[in-house]
Design a protein around this motif. Structure first.
Motif, PDB file in Angstrom:
ATOM      1  N   LYS B 398       0.833  -1.206   0.000  1.00 18.15           N
ATOM      2  CA  LYS B 398       0.000   0.000   0.000  1.00 18.15           C
ATOM      3  C   LYS B 398       0.865   1.253   0.000  1.00 18.15           C
ATOM      4  CE  LYS B 398      -3.852   2.200   2.333  1.00 18.15           C
ATOM      5  NZ  LYS B 398      -4.878   2.093   3.377  1.00 18.15           N
ATOM      6  N   GLU B 399       1.921   1.246   0.789  1.00 16.64           N
ATOM      7  CA  GLU B 399       2.801   2.409   0.862  1.00 16.64           C
ATOM      8  C   GLU B 399       3.498   2.697  -0.459  1.00 16.64           C
ATOM      9  OE1 GLU B 399       4.318   1.914   5.396  1.00 16.64           O
ATOM     10  OE2 GLU B 399       5.595   3.104   4.038  1.00 16.64           O
ATOM     11  N   VAL B 400       3.940   1.635  -1.126  1.00 17.11           N
ATOM     12  CA  VAL B 400       4.711   1.824  -2.362  1.00 17.11           C
ATOM     13  C   VAL B 400       3.804   2.180  -3.537  1.00 17.11           C
ATOM     14  CG1 VAL B 400       6.170   0.645  -4.073  1.00 17.11           C
ATOM     15  CG2 VAL B 400       6.632   0.372  -1.615  1.00 17.11           C
ATOM     16  N   PHE B 401       2.652   1.529  -3.600  1.00 19.10           N
ATOM     17  CA  PHE B 401       1.808   1.702  -4.805  1.00 19.10           C
ATOM     18  C   PHE B 401       0.626   2.646  -4.570  1.00 19.10           C
ATOM     19  CE2 PHE B 401       3.983  -2.361  -5.473  1.00 19.10           C
ATOM     20  CZ  PHE B 401       4.494  -2.175  -6.746  1.00 19.10           C
ATOM     21  N   HIS B 402       0.438   3.060  -3.316  1.00 22.50           N
ATOM     22  CA  HIS B 402      -0.648   3.982  -2.990  1.00 22.50           C
ATOM     23  C   HIS B 402      -2.006   3.447  -3.429  1.00 22.50           C
ATOM     24  CE1 HIS B 402       2.610   6.650  -2.007  1.00 22.50           C
ATOM     25  NE2 HIS B 402       3.063   6.563  -3.249  1.00 22.50           N
ATOM     26  N   LYS B 403      -2.179   2.159  -3.344  1.00 20.85           N
ATOM     27  CA  LYS B 403      -3.468   1.533  -3.645  1.00 20.85           C
ATOM     28  C   LYS B 403      -3.727   0.491  -2.572  1.00 20.85           C
ATOM     29  CE  LYS B 403      -4.477   2.411  -8.323  1.00 20.85           C
ATOM     30  NZ  LYS B 403      -5.673   2.287  -9.162  1.00 20.85           N
ATOM     31  N   GLU B 445       6.161 -12.310 -24.011  1.00 19.93           N
ATOM     32  CA  GLU B 445       6.293 -12.109 -22.572  1.00 19.93           C
ATOM     33  C   GLU B 445       7.068 -10.815 -22.359  1.00 19.93           C
ATOM     34  OE1 GLU B 445       7.948 -15.384 -20.342  1.00 19.93           O
ATOM     35  OE2 GLU B 445       8.292 -14.135 -18.562  1.00 19.93           O
ATOM     36  N   ASN B 446       6.667 -10.055 -21.349  1.00 18.08           N
ATOM     37  CA  ASN B 446       7.339  -8.779 -21.133  1.00 18.08           C
ATOM     38  C   ASN B 446       7.288  -8.372 -19.669  1.00 18.08           C
ATOM     39  OD1 ASN B 446       5.014  -6.667 -20.626  1.00 18.08           O
ATOM     40  ND2 ASN B 446       4.310  -8.093 -22.199  1.00 18.08           N
ATOM     41  N   GLN B 447       8.183  -7.484 -19.323  1.00 19.92           N
ATOM     42  CA  GLN B 447       8.285  -6.940 -17.960  1.00 19.92           C
ATOM     43  C   GLN B 447       8.135  -5.430 -18.051  1.00 19.92           C
ATOM     44  OE1 GLN B 447       8.759  -8.360 -14.748  1.00 19.92           O
ATOM     45  NE2 GLN B 447       8.287  -6.234 -14.241  1.00 19.92           N
ATOM     46  N   ARG B 448       7.123  -4.909 -17.398  1.00 22.36           N
ATOM     47  CA  ARG B 448       6.990  -3.447 -17.341  1.00 22.36           C
ATOM     48  C   ARG B 448       8.123  -2.905 -16.484  1.00 22.36           C
ATOM     49  NH1 ARG B 448       0.960  -1.838 -15.636  1.00 22.36           N
ATOM     50  NH2 ARG B 448       2.074  -0.187 -14.519  1.00 22.36           N
ATOM     51  N   ILE B 449       8.862  -1.921 -17.016  1.00 22.93           N
ATOM     52  CA  ILE B 449      10.025  -1.411 -16.280  1.00 22.93           C
ATOM     53  C   ILE B 449       9.581  -0.648 -15.035  1.00 22.93           C
ATOM     54  CG2 ILE B 449      11.983   0.192 -16.417  1.00 22.93           C
ATOM     55  CD1 ILE B 449      12.273  -0.700 -19.385  1.00 22.93           C
ATOM     56  N   ASP B 450       8.451   0.089 -15.106  1.00 23.21           N
ATOM     57  CA  ASP B 450       8.015   0.826 -13.913  1.00 23.21           C
ATOM     58  C   ASP B 450       7.660  -0.113 -12.763  1.00 23.21           C
ATOM     59  OD1 ASP B 450       5.762  -0.110 -15.242  1.00 23.21           O
ATOM     60  OD2 ASP B 450       4.524   1.642 -14.728  1.00 23.21           O
ATOM     61  N   VAL B 451       7.023  -1.247 -13.092  1.00 20.01           N
ATOM     62  CA  VAL B 451       6.671  -2.194 -12.020  1.00 20.01           C
ATOM     63  C   VAL B 451       7.921  -2.906 -11.510  1.00 20.01           C
ATOM     64  CG1 VAL B 451       5.065  -4.011 -11.324  1.00 20.01           C
ATOM     65  CG2 VAL B 451       4.458  -2.501 -13.222  1.00 20.01           C
ATOM     66  N   ALA B 456      10.870  -3.486  -6.749  1.00 17.05           N
ATOM     67  CA  ALA B 456      12.104  -3.514  -5.949  1.00 17.05           C
ATOM     68  C   ALA B 456      11.912  -2.723  -4.659  1.00 17.05           C
ATOM     69  CB  ALA B 456      13.261  -2.938  -6.765  1.00 17.05           C
ATOM     70  N   LYS B 457      11.206  -1.598  -4.769  1.00 19.87           N
ATOM     71  CA  LYS B 457      10.954  -0.789  -3.564  1.00 19.87           C
ATOM     72  C   LYS B 457      10.027  -1.526  -2.596  1.00 19.87           C
ATOM     73  CE  LYS B 457      11.500   3.471  -6.238  1.00 19.87           C
ATOM     74  NZ  LYS B 457      10.800   4.622  -6.855  1.00 19.87           N
ATOM     75  N   TRP B 458       9.081  -2.249  -3.175  1.00 22.56           N
ATOM     76  CA  TRP B 458       8.161  -3.037  -2.338  1.00 22.56           C
ATOM     77  C   TRP B 458       8.941  -4.106  -1.555  1.00 22.56           C
ATOM     78  CZ3 TRP B 458       3.641  -6.447  -4.674  1.00 22.56           C
ATOM     79  CH2 TRP B 458       2.790  -6.859  -3.640  1.00 22.56           C
ATOM     80  N   ILE B 459       9.790  -4.822  -2.278  1.00 23.82           N
ATOM     81  CA  ILE B 459      10.598  -5.863  -1.618  1.00 23.82           C
ATOM     82  C   ILE B 459      11.487  -5.215  -0.543  1.00 23.82           C
ATOM     83  CG2 ILE B 459      12.507  -7.486  -1.971  1.00 23.82           C
ATOM     84  CD1 ILE B 459      10.013  -8.693  -3.069  1.00 23.82           C
ATOM     85  N   ALA B 460      12.075  -4.082  -0.889  1.00 23.45           N
ATOM     86  CA  ALA B 460      12.952  -3.405   0.075  1.00 23.45           C
ATOM     87  C   ALA B 460      12.179  -3.036   1.346  1.00 23.45           C
ATOM     88  CB  ALA B 460      13.551  -2.149  -0.563  1.00 23.45           C
ATOM     89  N   LYS B 461      10.956  -2.547   1.137  1.00 26.36           N
ATOM     90  CA  LYS B 461      10.144  -2.143   2.289  1.00 26.36           C
ATOM     91  C   LYS B 461       9.771  -3.367   3.128  1.00 26.36           C
ATOM     92  CE  LYS B 461       7.558   1.048   4.417  1.00 26.36           C
ATOM     93  NZ  LYS B 461       7.899   0.635   5.789  1.00 26.36           N
ATOM     94  N   VAL B 462       9.483  -4.468   2.450  1.00 29.25           N
ATOM     95  CA  VAL B 462       9.136  -5.696   3.181  1.00 29.25           C
ATOM     96  C   VAL B 462      10.340  -6.178   3.980  1.00 29.25           C
ATOM     97  CG1 VAL B 462       8.553  -8.147   2.916  1.00 29.25           C
ATOM     98  CG2 VAL B 462       7.252  -6.406   1.666  1.00 29.25           C
TER      99      VAL B 462
END
Lengths: 471, 471
Positions: B398-403, B445-451, B456-462
């Motif tokens: 929630k903190e990282v994605f504001h949702k 198959e693709n990876q959105r760069i913003d996500v 990474a910030k989410w994992i860091a926060k966890v």
């Protein structure tokens, strides 16, 4: 014929013997040339399923017929390779014999199982190895040899010959009906010779009088636009399940077809046919050994085995596929499932009516969404045992091969013979130069040269006797 | 932690904010370098099903871990590619977080449907296109980015990290048990982060707490040594019929699995889980639109739909094949018929016991001759909703994605998570940088760069919050 009545019988018979011997001797003298002719035809690929070499093969067949004195026509159906029609009129005989063959062959795959390349037509150990050497090019050239013998030895054939050589037999003759419709008025005569035939395992000549019919269908069940991850299996319908459930309504575990009315029009064997079937050789042990099985379905054996083999309508799953079929595991929920089925039919089952019953069956069981595409519809064909041509063929076979001939009321296989027996109303016998180890439809297909030559003599004798016969 | 209690709360919180911001800023500053790192990993093929590039990929992963400060070991199971195990000890933190990823990818076929070559890792429109970009290499490098940030900004990680990166996840982790058996004593810690996770269609962070289990089997029915001409269908058994009849005993048309005792050990959802499931987003319309279907099995919708999706054991035909499956018709009586089935399992179904029940079922129905080979056996995995790591992951998301984050009691998919939850007894959450249009397992198959960066910030926060948590 009238001439013969005026000369003494012994002299007449001796003349006949002499005339026959001359034909046989011509065949023996010229066999190497016909082996080469067969090799040339075999070196020309003609795989109808793959549309490979069809035009070249048709042209070659037409040229061979022309060279033997036929006037020919090449009939092009709406699609697919041409059907060659040849006519050779007798100067003295009034009867007409029809002949059916096909110049197309099965695919050669798997190629790596062939000892000789499939279109090399290598001669080895008294055989010609090639795809089509036995089925059906050997029979074409063997018949050419017989007819040329009459032409060269006597300057005439004993009867008129109308020869049809199609190019789509191996894919179910999808355009043969067009040809029959157009040429029906010209395809008149008293009898016909079908494409195949030859010797059994004991070198006895086989005379086959019928074929089973066939309804070939492909089922398609589609439940979604695309495959899903199988994690959705709890909520998204799987077409393979639907196909399995549908198929399981078609036949019970005793082999009885459960489609309502399927057996309504089945004409049982006559007492005469049953008597012949009892004497027909069908060696259970050779099939058991070949397949490595201990017993047959439902414990069938002996007379019951033969009655089922030749007389039962069948429902066979020829193919089924859906989802992931590669190595290892993949968790897919397929969107499409398919099956191919061939239903073998017996007289007087009508494939079009049965196709309707099949669709009604699907609707009755809630499977009306399943697509059914009809890929072949052939009724069964049957020539009566008492037909003159059947007797002529058997008697001639005995004379040429010096073995008691075997009459088969029907083969368990199928084909377009019904166009001749049912549509054209021609008593039709299948005789030829095949032998049981010819690997038809399999790698290392081959034609025994001795049977190729003796088969020509058999055909020649049948032509001669048919022309003379009063019926 | 004790330090923080001695300073005023506002100052402490501000310090925490500052420290977090520094990590986030480091990630933002270095993202291009990590995009390149991900591209390098994606350009190295690693298709486990085809044994393609596995060693190179394993070496690359090990190098990346070493470069980030991990001590590493490469464990080689009896067969198959190595499992990379990395340990990074915290100088100040005492807690231990385990992390699971896999470096193998799905096959790329069908290649012609890819817009960018599957191992080019082309950057286009804010995405990296490659097989494995999302599943699972994006998550590996995103996590590396988070960990490097701690190392560079603070010279330390907040907690010990034990990282397992295997190379056979896409083929059912056949040798992962060997690794677990050998390393069990070292795989200690308080919680674990699973390989996948990310955002839903509305960019809400997803926290997944479980996986279904799986029993994957292949059936083989063989009735003869070789295929026959289907003219023999009246007397020779067709394995496709036998397979169809057998399969039709496994599940009824309402989706109920008919194998005796199949549901005996099913543990129903708890009231708390049901409450979460009620609020879980599972958009029926998006699945319906994707598949082009009007409705779901048995009319499922709403809460019942979700309960079935997440909670029903399933029996899925993933593949079935026999006989001729090419174009046109061929009249073959096959000698072999096969089917692959995946049975999804829920807590507390035991795959080994169920495999036994399946075999008993076959015997009871007269199908004891049918070969059953087990290709995967995974029990279900489930982490309690009340687990601290579940709450930490949701709050951080929630903190990282504001949702508002979405907690999934379980995925409907399967995997080896049970080794962590059941064997190692580690509460395990699946979070990461995936997004729903990443075409996982599919072309492009693709990876959105913003996500990738926000993940990474989410994992860091966890990692940060987990290290600080008292539980």
């Amino acid at each position: 014929m009238t001439v013969q009545r005026r000369i003494p019988l012994a002299k007449a018979l001796s003349d006949v013997d002499t005339r026959q011997r001359e034909i046989s001797e011509y065949i023996d003298r010229n066999k190497d040339r016909f082996v080469e002719k067969l090799r040339i035809l075999c070196q020309q690929p003609s795989v109808s399923a793959q549309n490979l070499g069809m035009t070249g093969a048709a042209q070659l067949v037409e040229r061979f017929l022309k060279e033997t004195g036929f006037t020919t026509e090449s009939f092009s159906p709406t699609h697919g390779p041409p059907i060659i029609f040849g006519e050779l009129l007798s100067k003295h005989g009034s009867k007409t014999l029809l002949v059916y063959n096909h110049y197309d062959v099965q695919p050669v795959e798997p190629v790596d199982l062939w000892t000789h390349p499939p279109f090399s037509a290598a001669v080895d150990d008294g055989r010609i190895y090639a795809r089509g050497a036995s089925d059906n090019k050997g029979n074409i050239v063997s018949r050419l040899m017989a007819i040329e013998a009459f032409q060269k030895v006597r300057g005439d054939v004993p009867c008129n010959i109308k020869w049809v050589v199609e190019g789509e037999e191996e894919i179910g003759s999808p355009h043969f009906a067009e040809f029959i419709a157009k040429y029906k008025g010209r395809l008149t005569g008293e009898s016909a010779i079908w494409e195949f035939g030859g010797l059994d395992y004991d070198d006895r000549p086989l005379v086959t009088l019928g074929l089973k019919g066939m309804l070939y269908v492909e089922f398609k069940v589609q439940t979604a636009l695309k495959d899903s991850h199988s994690a959705r299996a709890a909520v998204v319908e799987n077409p393979a399940w639907r196909l399995v459930r549908m198929l399981d309504t078609i036949q019970d575990e005793d082999g009885r077809i459960l489609i309502e009315g399927w057996y309504d029009d089945v004409k049982p064997f006559t007492a005469e046919e049953l008597e012949v079937i009892r004497s027909m050789p069908l060696e259970e042990h050779s099939i058991r050994d070949e397949l490595g099985i201990k017993s047959f379905l439902y414990g069938l054996t002996g007379f019951e085995f033969k009655k089922a083999f030749y007389g039962s309508p069948t429902a066979n799953i020829a193919g089924i596929w859906s989802g992931y079929t590669g190595p290892g595991h993949k968790t897919v929920l397929p969107s499409v499932a398919r099956a191919k089925m061939d239903f073998r039919l017996v007289p007087d089952q009508d494939p079009a009516r049965l196709a309707g019953k099949l669709k009604q069956h699907l609707a009755r069981h809630g499977f009306e969404d399943i697509e059914v595409s009809l890929q072949a519809e052939n009724p069964a064909a049957r020539t009566p045992i008492s037909s003159p041509i059947a007797k002529i063929a058997a008697r001639a076979g005995k004379e040429v091969f010096h073995k008691e001939p075997v009459t088969l009321v029907t083969s368990a296989a199928s084909g377009p013979m019904h166009y001749f027996t049912n549509t054209l109303r021609l008593p039709t016998v299948a005789i030829g130069c095949n032998h049981p180890r010819s690997n038809t439809h399999a790698p290392d297909e081959n034609q025994r040269i001795d049977v190729f030559v003796q088969g020509a003599k058999w055909i020649a004798k049948v032509i001669e006797d048919f022309a003379k016969s009063s019926e």
